[in-house]
Design an enzyme around this catalytic site. Structure first.
Site, short mmCIF file in Angstrom:
data_model
loop_
_atom_site.label_atom_id
_atom_site.label_comp_id
_atom_site.label_asym_id
_atom_site.label_seq_id
_atom_site.Cartn_x
_atom_site.Cartn_y
_atom_site.Cartn_z
N GLU A 78 0.82 -1.19 0.00
CA GLU A 78 0.00 0.00 0.00
C GLU A 78 0.87 1.26 0.00
O GLU A 78 0.56 2.25 -0.66
CB GLU A 78 -0.90 -0.03 1.25
CG GLU A 78 -2.18 0.74 1.07
CD GLU A 78 -3.18 0.43 2.18
OE1 GLU A 78 -3.22 -0.71 2.69
OE2 GLU A 78 -3.92 1.35 2.54
N GLU B 259 -13.66 -12.61 -5.75
CA GLU B 259 -12.30 -12.25 -6.18
C GLU B 259 -11.25 -12.92 -5.31
O GLU B 259 -10.07 -12.97 -5.67
CB GLU B 259 -12.06 -10.74 -6.08
CG GLU B 259 -13.11 -9.85 -6.71
CD GLU B 259 -14.19 -9.50 -5.71
OE1 GLU B 259 -15.30 -10.03 -5.90
OE2 GLU B 259 -13.96 -8.76 -4.76
N SER C 12 -7.19 1.85 -2.09
CA SER C 12 -5.96 1.14 -2.42
C SER C 12 -6.32 -0.22 -3.00
O SER C 12 -7.25 -0.87 -2.53
CB SER C 12 -5.11 0.97 -1.16
OG SER C 12 -4.17 -0.06 -1.39
N LYS D 103 -15.16 -9.84 7.90
CA LYS D 103 -14.15 -10.71 7.30
C LYS D 103 -14.77 -12.00 6.79
O LYS D 103 -14.28 -12.61 5.85
CB LYS D 103 -13.07 -11.02 8.32
CG LYS D 103 -12.20 -9.83 8.69
CD LYS D 103 -11.13 -9.59 7.67
CE LYS D 103 -10.39 -8.28 7.93
NZ LYS D 103 -9.62 -7.84 6.77
N GLU E 241 2.19 1.73 -3.36
CA GLU E 241 1.12 2.23 -4.22
C GLU E 241 0.93 3.73 -3.98
O GLU E 241 0.79 4.52 -4.92
CB GLU E 241 -0.18 1.48 -3.92
CG GLU E 241 -1.32 1.86 -4.86
CD GLU E 241 -2.65 1.24 -4.47
OE1 GLU E 241 -2.67 0.38 -3.57
OE2 GLU E 241 -3.66 1.65 -5.06
#
Ligand code: SF4
Ligand code: SF4
Ligand code: SF4
Ligand code: SF4
Lengths: 407, 526, 258
Positions: free
Chosen positions: B204, B293, B246, B285, B207
């Site tokens: 991250e 995905e 992100s 979660k 990124e």
């Protein structure tokens, strides 16, 4: 089987002895067996409830018991009032020989109905509520009053016969009251027979239009009237076998003709009704309801009419066929109104109802009890042995005691 | 019978009237004397129970709190036992006011119940009616299967929560005992999600640097994506801000993907026979691991028989249940260490478990990534982003870049306000950390239910415990984690390499079509 | 003034607060089997989600609307007819329509004939088949609350206002207003059905797709048997008189029968 009751009428003085007899035959053992099984089921029903003993559910709150015991039982028992009307009110004296036995069948029928009802309703101990809490807008309210009053009247009527043998002192009072009892005893059943039909008129849009009509009460009334004759024919032939007692053919034939007259009226009304409401298409759609409807009319009404007005009705065979067809026709009709008539509606979201074995046992058991009671009463009281009855050739009074009860 | 006609007649009439009249009279008398009284409402069946007082208002008066949230029977994260519900309305309060989910759509609903699976309603429900979907038995089954390698990871926040389930003070750190308990339960390999928290920072952070330098054409501010409740919230209500998220997966999903690839490769385990369990402080979660995905391992290995990266997510409470059910005496367990390979985390990783933690960890490593130097000690105690305020801002001076503005938000109602500002053009930040649950994961929907209603006091204690672990840690920067260095050297080559993109990054879908967007600002549905 | 409830089907989010409220207020027992059913299950079962201990049920229908598949939740319970078939069918007056609107049932008067169940045009009555001493069960429209000027338990908890309690007349007007404003199906189910009911439904999807009995008569059901029952005493007395007359006439001068 023999039972001796000793009645002490005055303290320590005269003793009068009454003999009761009941001969057990294989058939009677079968009846007793079924009755015992039914009583067992009934006990379970009272302890564990209706859910445990029936397949009734919220889609089918009414099932075999209500249709068999009530609609049918009452209709079959309805022969009593018809005979009373013909014999006592209209004084067609030629039918007198069958009067007492028809009325006994009727009485037993009603007792079975009342017993059946007590088993069938959820809160049987509340049976008296409608006497004080008047739901007078309900058709059932009328049925309830009529059935209960009529049963009492019938018992009183029968007491008139009964007191010929026991409690003889009461006989003359009962005899005096007979005319009143007879009139009430005809009024009440005519009212409630038609009301039984009207019960279904409230279920607007639920019953198949073939059966749901404003004429329902008339149809129920007429059919209960004409089924009476069929029942008497069957009963007299059965009793003829069991009790060695046969009713003369002309008597039965006359009765059958009166009954067939009512059938013609019934048929005409049915056709008129179909014309008025335009249900011909439904009747000839040849789906299940249509087939049931047509066969009910053909076998239960049209063929019996033909039998009645042809030479067939002068033979015992023909008469018995008349009886069987008429009775099954009415049975079918009553089942049709409930099961065939409402099946499509009640099952539309997957509901279903097939009577449980225990339900059949109870229904058969009640009939068995009625048969046993009939036989007992017929053997011990003056029911069949009226002066004009024909003595069958093969009459055999084995121990002679039988004869002593006959007049 | 009477011989005279007249006599018969008179008798008939009299008796008839007597009979009918008598019966009727009896009925009427009884009717009048009470037996047939009309029914009054109190005679009717039912109607003698209780209702929460707020509902016992006069007819048609609005009550302040009404009803409860709808929960789909298929909801992967939360379930409700209607029998325990007392209609107190707390769930609707938290869902509507604190998480700004309930009521933020127009009626009719289309098909789905809008729910971000955060599980805050669980924490607020006073009667315990709402709870996580219980997946304990699936895990027990896998543990009992000798052919399956059961690999487990534990989130940063579970170690400071689990103890409460066993009567320990709020915030007790039970990291070592937790590992011991998991081994005792039969888990074959015990990894620490702190490891992938560090990895997340690397990915991250890289990124973010790429976005700032313009190497990556994605908008600024970059928003964190490690909270699945928050991610779903954006997908529902702010699909236009999806590019700001992100692309890095959450630590849980990174760990899951690596367990079935990196671990399987290194330890020569058949990935098809790995059952991957995650112990999380979070109910969302459970939803996240079921997202279509999230099966990178299967894609990477080109084998459809490999199950999703994370097979089952258990909440802290479920783990406690497993321990209790197995009769393990938790308090007397020894302290044990995580397994190597993906079991080492830094202090930066552990503070992921509280609001502001991700930001603090990111700042430490961003400093390193940009300047190539270790961050100064001040960045090891970045107080402006600590604490329980819903929205916190800070400016960090990084040499060469200048002041970097960051924002830290927890609680979705707070997030909604900030997102609305952003849509209106007010977004001075470079990086934003957003957690769905107020206070962050340490008070997530899967954490032990405290004996008191959710309070900042408890949140602060739990957070303090996490900061304490960080303060005492030997390594406090994600980029210093030796296992991180190892994985880049052995497996991933570099942050955002092709392989890293495949395994550690993801994409998002707009869920705006699942409901009719709110037309007015009025928050109430009725 | 007679009270009623307006059910705005599209506003229902299926939270089932209402059915829980009903359970709490009426102390209805929880049944494992019923508890585990979903709104979809209940919509498909013959009982329509209503059971002796479930007086109301939220049923889900998955439908097509504007070529989009949508779900609608329908609250079911007794409709509280203006002129109820159950009341008229009960021969021991165990049912009663209160002037405030609720149709209530007193088990102590009930004989258990179940004619009411056969008669109810909306098939909402349920029987306690499993009990040795069973009664009929249905929504009582919280008669004790309504009598104390509180709204029904279910409406008081509805978070979205999908069910609102009020004067029937006002609700009817409100319903018509909403139909116009929201482009709903142009029918207030309950305005005229079975002669009108205290509970009114409006919807944006066709009623017949949600198990409503749309082909129902608009005449009050009791009117079908009213005339019959009114005529009965007169017919009875008249018929008895005719019989008496015939009896006397026919027996004139004849030997009485034994
Ligand atoms: S918080 Fe719990 S008890 Fe309260 S309404 Fe919600 S589910 Fe029911
Ligand atoms: S819906 Fe049925 S039970 Fe309810 S009032 Fe109408 S007839 Fe009676
Ligand atoms: S009105 Fe009362 S009894 Fe009827 S469904 Fe609502 S809560 Fe239940
Ligand atoms: S409480 Fe209201 S929104 Fe919830 S299920 Fe009942 S009617 Fe629908």
């Amino acid at each position: 089987m023999e039972l001796v009751t000793t009645v002490v009428s005055k303290a320590g003085a005269k003793k009068s002895t009454v003999k009761w007899k009941f001969k057990m035959t294989p058939m009677r053992w079968v009846f007793t067996g079924i009755a015992a099984a039914a009583i067992a089921v009934i006990l379970v029903r009272f302890v564990l409830g209706l859910g445990a003993t029936t397949n009734l559910n919220d889609q089918w709150p009414w099932g075999l018991w209500i249709s068999f015991d009530v609609l049918l039982g009452v209709a079959l028992a309805g022969g009593g009032y018809g005979t009373a009307l013909i014999v006592y009110v209209l004084r067609r004296d030629k039918f007198y020989p069958i009067a007492r036995s028809a009325m006994l069948t009727s009485l037993l029928g009603y007792i079975v109905v009342v017993l059946g009802l007590l088993i069938e309703v959820g809160q049987w101990f509340n049976f008296w509520r409608p006497y004080v809490s008047w739901g007078h807008a309900s058709v059932l309210f009328e049925v309830f009053w009529c059935i209960s009053c009529y049963t009492v009247i019938q018992i009183l009527e029968f007491c008139e016969v009964g007191t010929e043998k026991v409690f003889k002192g009461a006989h003359k009072y009962l005899k005096k009251a007979m005319p009143v009892m007879l009139i009430i005893g005809i009024t009440l059943p005519t009212l409630h027979q038609s009301s039984l039909g009207q019960l279904f008129y409230l279920m607007v849009g639920k019953v198949n239009p073939l059966w749901w009509t404003a004429f329902l009460p008339v149809f129920f009334l007429l059919s209960s009237f004409f089924v009476g004759a069929g029942m008497i024919v069957i009963e007299s032939s059965l009793a003829g076998k069991a009790l060695n007692h046969k009713v003369e053919i002309p008597v039965l034939r006359g009765l059958v003709k009166i009954s067939a007259g009512a059938m013609i009226l019934y048929l005409m009304l049915k056709i008129t009704d179909m014309v008025v409401r335009g249900t011909f298409a439904n009747a000839f759609a040849f789906d299940l309801p249509s087939i049931m409807f047509l066969s009910e009319l053909t076998f239960g009404v049209i063929i019996p009419i033909i039998i009645a007005f042809s030479s067939l009705s002068s033979t015992r065979k023909g008469l018995i066929w008349f009886g069987i067809l008429t009775v099954s026709g009415v049975i079918m009709n009553r089942f049709d109104v409930l099961f065939t008539g409402m099946g499509k509606y009640l099952n539309q979201y997957g509901g279903s109802y097939v009577p449980a074995v225990s339900e059949f046992i109870v229904s058969l058991g009640l009939v068995s009890i009625a048969c046993l009671a009939y036989l007992f009463l017929a053997e011990n009281f003056n029911i069949l042995g009226n002066h004009e009855s024909e003595h069958a050739d093969d009459i055999e009074i084995k121990d002679g005691k039988y004869a002593s009860t006959a007049k | 019978m009477a011989s005279k006609v007249g006599r018969v007649k008179s008798l008939s009439r009299r008796s008839f009237l007597k009979f009918v009249g008598g019966a009727s009279l009896v009925g009427v008398t009884l009717n009048l004397t009470g037996c047939g009284k009309p029914i009054t409402p109190d005679k009717a069946i039912g109607g003698n129970g209780w209702m929460p007082t707020q509902y016992n208002a006069p007819g048609n008066w609005p009550t302040s709190v009404r009803g409860r949230v709808p929960i789909d029977p298929e909801n992967p994260a939360i379930v409700r036992d209607d029998q325990k519900c007392i209609l107190c309305g707390q769930c609707i309060e938290v869902c509507e006011k604190i998480q700004s989910v309930f009521g933020n759509y127009e009626l009719p609903i289309k098909k789905e119940f809008v729910c971000v699976n955060c599980g805050q309603c669980i924490q607020w429900c006073p009667s315990g009616a709402i709870s996580e979907r219980d997946d304990v038995n699936r895990v027990f089954k896998a543990l009992a299967d000798p052919n399956v390698t059961v690999v487990v990871q534990t989130a940063p926040a579970t170690r400071i929560g689990l103890g409460e389930e066993f009567g320990m003070p709020v915030g007790t750190n039970v990291q070592g005992k937790q590992v011991a308990a998991l081994r005792k339960l039969g888990f074959d390999v015990v990894f620490d999600t702190n490891f992938t928290a560090d990895l997340t920072i690397m990915e991250e952070g890289t990124e973010l640097v790429k976005r700032v330098t313009g190497e990556l054409h994605h908008p600024i501010p970059q928003m964190t994506s490690c909270c699945p409740g928050w991610v779903k919230f954006v997908e529902y209500f702010y699909p236009e801000l999806i590019p700001n998220l992100s692309s890095a997966k959450s630590p849980q999903q990174m760990e899951g993907a690596l367990i079935k690839t990196y671990f399987a490769e290194k330890k020569e385990v058949d990935p098809k026979k790995i059952f991957s369990v995650a112990i999380m402080p979070c109910t969302a979660k459970k939803f996240e691991c079921q997202r279509p995905e999230m099966n990178s391992a299967s894609k990477e290995l080109n084998d459809s028989n490999v199950s999703p990266d994370v097979d089952v997510v258990l909440t802290t409470r479920e783990l406690a249940r497993m321990i209790k059910r197995s009769g393990i005496d938790f308090a007397s367990l020894p302290e044990e260490e995580y397994d190597k390979l993906m079991g080492t985390g830094t202090g930066a990783g552990v503070i992921f478990g509280t609001t502001g933690g991700v930001m603090e960890a990111a700042v430490r490593s961003a400093y390193y990534l940009i300047t190539g130097q270790q961050p100064p000690a001040a960045l090891w105690n970045l107080t402006p982003v600590r604490g329980m305020q819903g929205v916190k801002e800070a400016a960090v001076n990084i040499p060469g870049v200048g002041d970097v503005k960051v924002a830290v938000i927890s609680g979705l109602a707070n997030a909604r306000k900030v997102m609305d500002q952003m849509k209106a053009g007010h977004a001075p930040w470079a990086f934003m950390e957003i957690m769905a649950c107020p206070g962050g994961c340490e008070y997530g929907g899967g954490q032990p239910r405290a004996s008191s209603p959710p309070s900042d006091e408890d949140r602060n204690r739990r957070a303090a415990s996490l900061y304490n672990i960080d303060a005492k840690a030997k390594l406090r920067n994600s980029h210093d984690n030796p296992e991180i260095k190892q994985i880049y050297a052995d497996f991933l080559t570099a942050p955002m390499s092709e392989k890293a993109e495949e395994l550690l990054h993801t994409h998002y879908v707009s869920r705006a079509d699942d409901f009719i967007p709110k037309k007015s600002e009025e928050n109430k549905l009725y | 003034m007679a009270k009623g409830v307006l059910v705005d089907i599209p506003k229902c989010i299926g939270c089932e607060s209402c059915s829980v409220a009903c359970k709490l207020w009426n102390e209805l027992e929880w049944d494992e089997q019923e508890k585990n059913k979903t709104a979809i299950d209940r919509a498909k079962e013959p009982n329509n989600g209503l059971w002796p201990e479930e007086w109301t049920s939220i049923n889900r229908y998955d439908l097509e609307k504007d070529s989009e598949s949508v779900a609608r939740y329908v609250k079911t319970q007794c409709m509280h007819c203006e002129d109820p078939a159950c009341v008229s069918s009960c021969f021991s007056k165990a049912f009663q329509k209160l002037p405030e609107g609720p149709v209530i049932y007193d088990q102590s008067l009930c004989v258990g004939c179940r004619y009411c169940m056969m008669a109810c045009p909306f098939d909402v009555l349920r029987y306690e088949w499993k009990k040795a001493i069973p009664g009929v069960r249905k929504c009582q429209m919280c008669a004790t609350r309504v009598a104390n000027n509180q709204e029904t338990a279910c409406t008081s908890v509805c978070p979205t206002g999908a069910i609102i309690f009020g004067d029937r007349e006002e609700l009817l007007a409100e319903a018509k207003k909403r139909i116009k404003e929201n482009g709903y199906v142009d029918r207030v189910f309950g305005e005229k059905e079975a002669g009108g009911t205290s509970w009114l439904y409006i919807s944006d999807t066709p009623f017949e797709q949600m198990r409503f009995r749309t082909d129902i008569t608009s005449k009050p059901l009791p009117s079908y048997t009213e005339g019959y029952m009114k005529a009965t005493p007169f017919v009875g007395v008249g018929w008895a008189a005719i019989l008496a007359g015939l009896y006397v006439y026919n027996n004139k001068g004849k030997e009485p029968l034994d």
